[in-house]
Design an enzyme around this catalytic site. Structure first.
Site, PDB file in Angstrom:
ATOM      1  N   HIS A  24       0.820  -1.213   0.000  1.00 57.18           N
ATOM      2  CA  HIS A  24       0.000   0.000   0.000  1.00 57.18           C
ATOM      3  C   HIS A  24       0.854   1.263   0.000  1.00 57.18           C
ATOM      4  CE1 HIS A  24      -3.311  -2.727   0.552  1.00 57.18           C
ATOM      5  NE2 HIS A  24      -4.124  -1.703   0.277  1.00 57.18           N
ATOM      6  N   TRP A  80      -6.238  -6.827  -7.065  1.00 59.09           N
ATOM      7  CA  TRP A  80      -6.818  -7.930  -6.291  1.00 59.09           C
ATOM      8  C   TRP A  80      -5.973  -9.188  -6.423  1.00 59.09           C
ATOM      9  CZ3 TRP A  80     -12.615  -7.599  -8.116  1.00 59.09           C
ATOM     10  CH2 TRP A  80     -13.225  -6.509  -7.502  1.00 59.09           C
TER      11      TRP A  80
END
Length: 107
Positions: A24, A80
């Site tokens: 992230h 994903w």
């Protein structure tokens, strides 16, 4: 401009907190742009290290679709797939998310 706060939880697999944070910290510019384009603002994700539960909260601009329409986007699908090894996921590799009801807010 009016916004709505959205909160949900996800589940991180045991032992992957640092990898989750690293990925992230290096979020793809095109993914960040997509989130902004769909009205998501002020997005934070927190980790409960005792349970490996991720708690996410963001503001959604009024009239925006939010992340609901992003699942068919190839950039989101790649994200994903990249994250599937460290999170609980659905069959399509999207993270399992559980919406949370707001019980209190102190503006």
């Amino acid at each position: 401009m009016t916004t709505t706060r959205v909160a949900f939880k996800m589940k991180l697999k045991e032992g992957h907190a640092e990898e989750y944070k690293k990925r992230h910290d290096e979020i793809w510019p095109e993914l960040k742009s997509l989130l902004t384009q769909c009205g998501i603002q002020d997005y934070s994700i927190f980790l409960d290290e005792e349970t490996n539960t991720l708690f996410a909260v963001h503001n959604l601009k009024e009239g925006s679709t939010g992340a609901n329409d992003l699942g068919s986007n190839p950039v989101v699908q790649r994200w994903w797939t990249m994250m599937a090894d460290i999170m609980e996921t659905n069959d399509d590799k999207s993270p399992v998310t559980v919406p949370l009801r707001e019980m209190f807010h102190l503006p």
